[in-house]
Design an enzyme around this catalytic site. Structure first.
Site, PDB file in Angstrom:
ATOM      1  N   GLY A  20     -22.199  56.776 -38.857  1.00 60.47           N
ATOM      2  CA  GLY A  20     -21.130  56.816 -38.059  1.00 60.47           C
ATOM      3  C   GLY A  20     -19.783  56.411 -38.967  1.00 60.47           C
ATOM      4  O   GLY A  20     -19.372  57.021 -39.319  1.00 60.47           O
ATOM      5  N   ILE A  21     -19.381  55.908 -37.342  1.00 61.54           N
ATOM      6  CA  ILE A  21     -17.849  55.508 -37.758  1.00 61.54           C
ATOM      7  C   ILE A  21     -17.965  55.202 -38.931  1.00 61.54           C
ATOM      8  O   ILE A  21     -16.736  55.508 -39.819  1.00 61.54           O
ATOM      9  CB  ILE A  21     -16.972  55.500 -36.880  1.00 61.54           C
ATOM     10  CG1 ILE A  21     -16.814  56.803 -35.552  1.00 61.54           C
ATOM     11  CG2 ILE A  21     -15.544  54.951 -37.189  1.00 61.54           C
ATOM     12  CD1 ILE A  21     -15.916  56.554 -34.394  1.00 61.54           C
ATOM     13  N   VAL A  65     -23.490  41.021 -35.503  1.00 64.97           N
ATOM     14  CA  VAL A  65     -22.459  40.397 -35.647  1.00 64.97           C
ATOM     15  C   VAL A  65     -22.332  39.803 -34.591  1.00 64.97           C
ATOM     16  O   VAL A  65     -21.498  39.300 -34.602  1.00 64.97           O
ATOM     17  CB  VAL A  65     -21.427  42.155 -35.086  1.00 64.97           C
ATOM     18  CG1 VAL A  65     -21.677  42.313 -36.735  1.00 64.97           C
ATOM     19  CG2 VAL A  65     -21.583  42.207 -33.853  1.00 64.97           C
ATOM     20  N   TYR A 158     -17.253  48.656 -20.228  1.00 65.66           N
ATOM     21  CA  TYR A 158     -17.036  49.257 -21.972  1.00 65.66           C
ATOM     22  C   TYR A 158     -15.388  49.794 -21.892  1.00 65.66           C
ATOM     23  O   TYR A 158     -14.449  48.830 -23.219  1.00 65.66           O
ATOM     24  CB  TYR A 158     -17.972  49.789 -22.103  1.00 65.66           C
ATOM     25  CG  TYR A 158     -17.306  51.140 -23.608  1.00 65.66           C
ATOM     26  CD1 TYR A 158     -17.635  50.835 -24.881  1.00 65.66           C
ATOM     27  CD2 TYR A 158     -16.039  52.471 -23.788  1.00 65.66           C
ATOM     28  CE1 TYR A 158     -17.565  51.969 -25.874  1.00 65.66           C
ATOM     29  CE2 TYR A 158     -16.019  52.726 -24.807  1.00 65.66           C
ATOM     30  CZ  TYR A 158     -16.225  52.829 -26.980  1.00 65.66           C
ATOM     31  OH  TYR A 158     -16.578  53.237 -27.303  1.00 65.66           O
ATOM     32  N   LYS A 162     -12.736  47.669 -24.399  1.00 67.62           N
ATOM     33  CA  LYS A 162     -12.587  48.463 -25.626  1.00 67.62           C
ATOM     34  C   LYS A 162     -10.040  48.194 -25.397  1.00 67.62           C
ATOM     35  O   LYS A 162      -9.472  48.368 -26.574  1.00 67.62           O
ATOM     36  CB  LYS A 162     -12.427  49.939 -25.338  1.00 67.62           C
ATOM     37  CG  LYS A 162     -13.366  50.282 -26.459  1.00 67.62           C
ATOM     38  CD  LYS A 162     -13.297  49.612 -27.872  1.00 67.62           C
ATOM     39  CE  LYS A 162     -15.198  50.338 -28.112  1.00 67.62           C
ATOM     40  NZ  LYS A 162     -15.125  49.931 -30.264  1.00 67.62           N
ATOM     41  N   THR A 193     -21.830  61.560 -33.014  1.00 67.24           N
ATOM     42  CA  THR A 193     -22.119  60.415 -33.645  1.00 67.24           C
ATOM     43  C   THR A 193     -23.746  59.865 -32.882  1.00 67.24           C
ATOM     44  O   THR A 193     -23.461  60.301 -31.711  1.00 67.24           O
ATOM     45  CB  THR A 193     -21.543  58.589 -34.093  1.00 67.24           C
ATOM     46  OG1 THR A 193     -21.127  58.218 -32.273  1.00 67.24           O
ATOM     47  CG2 THR A 193     -20.159  58.958 -34.221  1.00 67.24           C
TER      48      THR A 193
HETATM   49  P1  NDP Z   1     -23.428  54.156 -33.298  1.00 62.23           P
HETATM   50  O1  NDP Z   1     -23.756  54.349 -32.466  1.00 62.23           O
HETATM   51  O2  NDP Z   1     -23.309  55.745 -34.544  1.00 62.23           O
HETATM   52  O3  NDP Z   1     -23.176  53.212 -34.414  1.00 62.23           O
HETATM   53  C1  NDP Z   1     -23.295  51.836 -34.300  1.00 62.23           C
HETATM   54  C2  NDP Z   1     -22.585  50.944 -34.709  1.00 62.23           C
HETATM   55  O4  NDP Z   1     -22.397  49.413 -34.633  1.00 62.23           O
HETATM   56  C3  NDP Z   1     -24.498  50.616 -35.994  1.00 62.23           C
HETATM   57  O5  NDP Z   1     -23.506  50.554 -37.118  1.00 62.23           O
HETATM   58  C4  NDP Z   1     -24.530  50.226 -35.102  1.00 62.23           C
HETATM   59  O6  NDP Z   1     -25.233  48.714 -36.195  1.00 62.23           O
HETATM   60  C5  NDP Z   1     -23.549  48.490 -35.399  1.00 62.23           C
HETATM   61  N1  NDP Z   1     -23.535  47.848 -33.664  1.00 62.23           N
HETATM   62  C6  NDP Z   1     -23.525  47.922 -32.422  1.00 62.23           C
HETATM   63  N2  NDP Z   1     -24.398  46.782 -32.487  1.00 62.23           N
HETATM   64  C7  NDP Z   1     -24.519  46.140 -32.995  1.00 62.23           C
HETATM   65  C8  NDP Z   1     -24.868  44.185 -33.666  1.00 62.23           C
HETATM   66  N3  NDP Z   1     -24.855  43.983 -32.503  1.00 62.23           N
HETATM   67  N4  NDP Z   1     -24.929  43.750 -34.851  1.00 62.23           N
HETATM   68  C9  NDP Z   1     -24.337  44.366 -35.285  1.00 62.23           C
HETATM   69  N5  NDP Z   1     -24.265  46.054 -35.804  1.00 62.23           N
HETATM   70  C10 NDP Z   1     -24.118  46.653 -34.815  1.00 62.23           C
HETATM   71  O7  NDP Z   1     -21.343  54.054 -32.586  1.00 62.23           O
HETATM   72  P2  NDP Z   1     -20.468  55.041 -33.718  1.00 62.23           P
HETATM   73  O8  NDP Z   1     -19.865  55.077 -34.723  1.00 62.23           O
HETATM   74  O9  NDP Z   1     -19.811  56.037 -32.756  1.00 62.23           O
HETATM   75  O10 NDP Z   1     -19.010  53.519 -32.771  1.00 62.23           O
HETATM   76  C11 NDP Z   1     -18.451  53.439 -33.732  1.00 62.23           C
HETATM   77  C12 NDP Z   1     -17.563  52.393 -33.574  1.00 62.23           C
HETATM   78  O11 NDP Z   1     -16.710  53.327 -32.497  1.00 62.23           O
HETATM   79  C13 NDP Z   1     -17.633  51.290 -32.083  1.00 62.23           C
HETATM   80  O12 NDP Z   1     -17.072  50.579 -32.564  1.00 62.23           O
HETATM   81  C14 NDP Z   1     -17.553  52.876 -30.862  1.00 62.23           C
HETATM   82  O13 NDP Z   1     -17.482  51.742 -29.611  1.00 62.23           O
HETATM   83  C15 NDP Z   1     -16.282  53.154 -31.191  1.00 62.23           C
HETATM   84  N6  NDP Z   1     -16.221  54.643 -30.257  1.00 62.23           N
HETATM   85  C16 NDP Z   1     -16.581  55.292 -30.634  1.00 62.23           C
HETATM   86  C17 NDP Z   1     -16.344  56.816 -30.551  1.00 62.23           C
HETATM   87  C18 NDP Z   1     -17.096  57.832 -30.467  1.00 62.23           C
HETATM   88  O14 NDP Z   1     -16.887  59.015 -29.384  1.00 62.23           O
HETATM   89  N7  NDP Z   1     -18.268  57.863 -31.053  1.00 62.23           N
HETATM   90  C19 NDP Z   1     -15.524  57.104 -29.089  1.00 62.23           C
HETATM   91  C20 NDP Z   1     -14.352  55.711 -29.277  1.00 62.23           C
HETATM   92  C21 NDP Z   1     -14.838  53.967 -29.883  1.00 62.23           C
HETATM   93  P3  NDP Z   1     -27.366  49.442 -36.815  1.00 62.23           P
HETATM   94  O15 NDP Z   1     -27.283  50.561 -36.856  1.00 62.23           O
HETATM   95  O16 NDP Z   1     -27.437  47.968 -36.713  1.00 62.23           O
HETATM   96  O17 NDP Z   1     -27.586  49.590 -34.990  1.00 62.23           O
END
Ligand code: NDP
Length: 253
Positions: A20-21, A65, A158, A162, A193
């Protein structure tokens, strides 16, 4: 001038950098010359392959985390492998929806511990190193949800998490500016994502989001990563405490 976007010699720690991001940010920083320690809870061979193909020099720290020991372990691994840390990107996060009256403690705890407490702990652990680096950077991943009550509306925990990330960003920016540490955030809108794919498993939300976004489409992780790279680079040397929307105009409503 373009040299100011380079990160040669710098070392970045990106939480949730396996997809993802976070993966897009790690690739962008790597492309600019930084070496990256990415944290990942699960194995994602595709993500690691993408990082490898991008030419990024990287290592992976496994762990959750939410584990209070994780920041110290990740920092230690980063310094052992790369000798330093200059940039911390707090990206790992989770979303969970549900009407407030039935939103149980387990989900509340998941949201707050992942999206807020872990970000605070990673910052606390990294700050002494970033101060020592003289021009350290923290980049947090917030959200448009930290500014407005988002669609879907049943997202109170949520949204609050944020908003906390945004205020943590501003607070640390003013506290550590005298030490040469810049602290900023990006606030993505709807980004394509795993988190949003399929409209959080609710196909009804997809057309609503598109309608609410003046650009009429989802953003791509790389579009967030480009803004993250700017904020992490010397090109943003006079920017601290900023929360930059990357949202196709969503917040103009
Ligand atoms: P994804 O669900 O695609 O990815 C989430 C990431 O966070 C993964 O790498 C996941 O790891 C990691 N993660 C989640 N929980 C844990 C944990 N407890 N310990 C370790 N790693 C963890 O989400 P996005 O890429 O979309 O989101 C990334 C960030 O962007 C987040 O903070 C989200 O809130 C924010 N965001 C996203 C938006 C969107 O539209 N997509 C909009 C606004 C903000 P693993 O693969 O191991 O689970």
């Amino acid at each position: 001038m373009l040299d100011r976007f380079r990160l040669d010699g710098k070392v970045a720690l990106v939480t949730g950098g396996n997809r993802g991001i976070g993966l897009a940010i790690a690739k962008a920083l790597g492309h600019a010359g930084a070496r990256c320690l990415v944290t990942a809870r699960r194995d994602n061979p595709d993500g690691e392959a993408e990082l490898r193909v991008s030419g990024t020099e990287f290592d992976v720290a496994r762990g959750d985390v939410r584990d209070p020991d994780m920041p110290a372990r990740a920092l230690a691994q980063c310094i052992e492998r790369f000798g330093r840390i200059d940039i911390l990107v707090n990206n790992a996060g989770v979303a969970s929806h549900g009407h407030t009256e039935t939103f149980d403690d387990e989900r509340l705890e998941l949201i707050l511990s992942t999206n807020v407490a872990s970000v605070f702990r990673f910052c606390r652990e990294a700050l002494p190193h970033l101060k020592a680096a003289g021009e350290g950077v923290i980049l947090n991943v917030g959200s448009v949800s930290g500014f407005i009550s988002n669609i879907p509306q049943n997202q109170a925990a949520y949204n609050a998490s944020k908003a906390a990330v945004h205020m943590l960003t501003k607070s640390l920016a003013s506290e550590f500016a005298p030490d040469g540490v810049r602290v900023n955030a990006v606030a993505p809108g709807y980004i394509d994502t795993d988190m949003t794919r399929g409209g959080f498993d609710n196909p009804d939300w997809d057309p609503v989001w598109r309608r609410m976004t003046p650009m009429g489409r989802y953003g791509q992780p790389e579009e967030v990563a480009a803004c993250a790279l700017f904020l992490c680079s010397p090109a943003a040397s006079y920017v601290t405490g900023a929360v930059l929307p990357v949202d196709g105009g969503y917040l103009t409503r």
